[in-house]
Design an enzyme around this catalytic site. Sequence first.
Site, PDB file in Angstrom:
ATOM      1  CB  VAL A   1       7.879  48.288  15.055  1.00  0.00           C
ATOM      2  CG1 VAL A   1       8.268  47.687  13.708  1.00  0.00           C
ATOM      3  CG2 VAL A   1       6.371  48.511  15.113  1.00  0.00           C
ATOM      4  CD  GLU A   2      13.221  49.324  13.754  1.00  0.00           C
ATOM      5  OE1 GLU A   2      13.977  48.343  13.671  1.00  0.00           O
ATOM      6  OE2 GLU A   2      12.844  49.973  12.759  1.00  0.00           O
ATOM      7  CB  THR A   3      14.522  46.321  19.718  1.00  0.00           C
ATOM      8  OG1 THR A   3      14.153  47.538  20.392  1.00  0.00           O
ATOM      9  CG2 THR A   3      15.481  46.629  18.584  1.00  0.00           C
TER      10      THR A   3
ATOM     11  CB  VAL B   1       9.977  53.798  16.551  1.00  0.00           C
ATOM     12  CG1 VAL B   1      11.353  53.418  16.015  1.00  0.00           C
ATOM     13  CG2 VAL B   1       9.259  54.683  15.541  1.00  0.00           C
TER      14      VAL B   1
ATOM     15  CE1 TYR C   1       9.885  49.626  11.230  1.00  0.00           C
ATOM     16  CE2 TYR C   1       9.492  51.866  10.482  1.00  0.00           C
ATOM     17  CZ  TYR C   1      10.029  50.987  11.399  1.00  0.00           C
ATOM     18  OH  TYR C   1      10.688  51.485  12.499  1.00  0.00           O
TER      19      TYR C   1
END
Length: 323
Positions: free
Chosen positions: A114-116, A111, A302
């Site tokens: 993927v996010e940051t 997570v 996602y």
Amino acid sequence: MPVRAALFCSLVALASCAGQREKSAFIEAMVAKHQFSEDELEDVFAQVKIKDDVLKKIASPAEGMPWHKYRKIFLTDARIKEGAAFWRLHADTLKQVSEQYGVPPEIIVAVLGVETLYGRRTGYYRVIDALSTLAFAYPPRSPFFSKELEQFLLLCREEKVSPLRPAGSYAGAMGMPQFMPSSFRAFATDFDQDGKRDLWRDPKDAIASIANYFRAHGWVRNQPAAVRVFAKNEDYKALLSDKINRDLRIDELESVRVEFSRPLPLESKVKLLAFEQEHGDELWAVLDNFSVIKRYNQSSFYAMAVYQLSQALLNYQNSSPYE
């Protein structure tokens, strides 16, 4: 000017005029409902900027591209190696959090990846600019972003932070895990007990907050999120066309000659999803935990990117633990 661009500019102009009314109504509501100072809010919003590029980005999300292109953004050697390094650096925290919340380390790290990019890219928009733009100048989702703007101002008051300071994504998501303000208030965790829920600079808090979010939304300990399946013919397409996307039994899938890459208990309930590759569909049977990942972002692309990155990280860790 192309017709599409001209239409976009016209809509932005109209939305901007309506946005002034929406902003005034919003300030009045915050004063009445939460006892904010009207003068202070007027001063804050006088410094807020409506961002045209936010409107363009919200209208063209990455999830609109084909799966085989979307996947390539996140399943890269560099992202996998950087994720493995992050895992090693925070192994103790990940182990403690996983044991406490029941969420595997690889899912948490994926997570963040993927996010940051594991906290390296947390966004450069002022959160209040992004949320105000979408609340006051983007009618299709104005109710949602107005609520998030409300939550953001409450969060800033609770955390004693100026609302003009925090930066995040074009949608107003914040910190390493990219929490929206409502999620921040509800699920952010001060795991190291230093008196602050710091999702920007404290990996321990970020790791625990993701796990807390997943557990609160129904993560099932020791259950897979997805299992790759293979079809002997095209009979499976009848199940894909089921508009209500109902749960399927294992024997229903086996009856249309779908084979599982690994066994699941016969009582398992799954959904069948097809992801378009360049040379045909990639088929997956997804379970409840896949739906939990989708609570973070409602796109199946996602959720599958998170899952596949998690498995790539796990494989890398197992094959090269000390590299």
